[in-house]
Design an enzyme around this catalytic site. Sequence first.
Site, mmCIF file in Angstrom:
data_model
loop_
_atom_site.group_PDB
_atom_site.id
_atom_site.type_symbol
_atom_site.label_atom_id
_atom_site.label_comp_id
_atom_site.label_asym_id
_atom_site.label_seq_id
_atom_site.Cartn_x
_atom_site.Cartn_y
_atom_site.Cartn_z
ATOM 1 N N SER A 1 0.843 -1.190 0.000
ATOM 2 C CA SER A 1 0.000 0.000 0.000
ATOM 3 C C SER A 1 0.879 1.240 0.000
ATOM 4 C CB SER A 1 -0.966 -0.048 1.187
ATOM 5 O OG SER A 1 -1.986 0.906 1.048
ATOM 6 N N GLU B 1 -8.704 -6.102 -4.725
ATOM 7 C CA GLU B 1 -8.226 -4.957 -3.953
ATOM 8 C C GLU B 1 -9.373 -4.102 -3.403
ATOM 9 O OE1 GLU B 1 -5.202 -3.980 -3.151
ATOM 10 O OE2 GLU B 1 -3.803 -4.939 -4.538
ATOM 11 N N HIS C 1 -7.410 -5.809 -0.506
ATOM 12 C CA HIS C 1 -6.224 -5.036 -0.181
ATOM 13 C C HIS C 1 -5.618 -5.491 1.144
ATOM 14 C CE1 HIS C 1 -3.721 -1.490 -0.674
ATOM 15 N NE2 HIS C 1 -4.001 -1.071 0.544
#
Length: 511
Positions: A216, A328, A432
């Site tokens: 990230s 995600e 994610h």
Amino acid sequence: MRRGVVSAVLLLSAGGLAAPVAAEEGPTVATRYGQVRGTAAETANSYLGIPYAAPPVGSLRWKPPSPPARWPGVRDASTPGNPCMQRAEPTPWGNLAGPGTPSEDCLYLNVYTPAKRSVSKRPVMVWIHGGGFTIGSGTFYDGRALAAKGDVVVVNFNYRLGAFGYFAHPGLAQESAQGLAGNYGLLDQQAALRWVKENIAAFGGDPGNVTIFGESAGGGSVCQNLISPRAAGLFDRAIAQSGCGFPMPTQEAQQSSGSAWATSALGCSDVACLRGRSADQVLAASLSPAARWTPVVDGRVVPLQVAQALGTGRFHRVPVIQGTTADEGRLTVASTYDLAGRRLTAEGYPVAVRQAYGDRAEAILARYPLSDYGTPAEALGAIFTDSQFSCLSHQTTRLMAEHTRAYQYEFADRHAMDYLNLPVSFPIGAPHGSEIRYIFGNVSGTPAQNALSDQMLGYWTNFARTGLPYAGNAPHWSVFPKVQVLAPGAIAPSTTFPQDHKCDLWIPPSS
């Protein structure tokens, strides 16, 4: 809504001849700043809370990091240092700040080494945590299993966050010999990497074989370091997970917005006033929804936008792995709807797309009809996945591959987060951040999931060791443009990734 969506997603990653000698009270290692005493365990030793820079407090707030002070005797390294200033932010995984009380005095790192000795220096893997550049800590990610199973030395660290790490102001630029302000968190990362170069041999690590990896905002940081001239020689390989090429503001724009924020939120027009505000006051003011805390393109620390630098070959030519998860965007949808006490309906789906994408909404809705998905949430999650992650990852990997050896993956365990039992009304899949625990060796799932974790840990650590991702009992991983799909019992290359994610809609052909 689009801003909220992006924020929600990003909030959500040794032995040797000079090996530590295990004393009765714990293994002790000599660094250039003083000795540290860690904690021994059956499979791995840990050394926590080691300062890699001076506390950025008082007159050092909003300045580049400076070296830590030396200490006499042996420093206790059995507990981590405090995380950097941040607000409590609930996530499916818990409090990403980890243990300790958030503080400006936070520039500490942790080292994890295999308990067994080695006659040769081990590869070093330096983890850069995510959290949207506003939350998180290195300590949240326990590196012991990765170190022991992968036979590597693992390092993680804290870096300044939010307004403390990315505030730019004309007054700060005037203090700088080069007229720069902001990017303090990125400079912290580079200071931690310099500490590794200077000290990691004492922990049995090879300072000539350092891999940076992150997820990230940590993945974005990996790519920002890839293009930063100031990171030259600090690492030898790079792995960017779910975060490369996010657009950044310019220095001028960040200084302008920073000046406006300082006046409106803190009542300050000059740096002396700003440094006179308490850390809690700065933190509270930084939570304004109008504020954006992110690295900036300043011409020196970050000379260009990531995609532009990669496209022109202006980056460090090291082997690279980059990838994303198959779903995600579903965590964003879950956070925005189900976990917030509401559900996305069929009627609400086009409304949500129009709010997020404006004039492009009709073309997007035509390519993502509800009839192709089990629920409206899955449809919206696919849009967020493709537009914000998958296609950007594919584009930037393609640009890297023109100049260096590059590999791409897609993590696709559709039951990766079942263990959390989140109260959502749709399959959350592989969202994610869901790949992180597989790489760190902390999976206790089905036999197939456990095997996938072992294979991924092998891919990552052998890439760190040799620059080639391989693992025992795992399929061969080909270079880009093939994409390695990582799924339980079904690892295989894909040649249709850009078509599967409708990348023609999101990335212009000339990019």
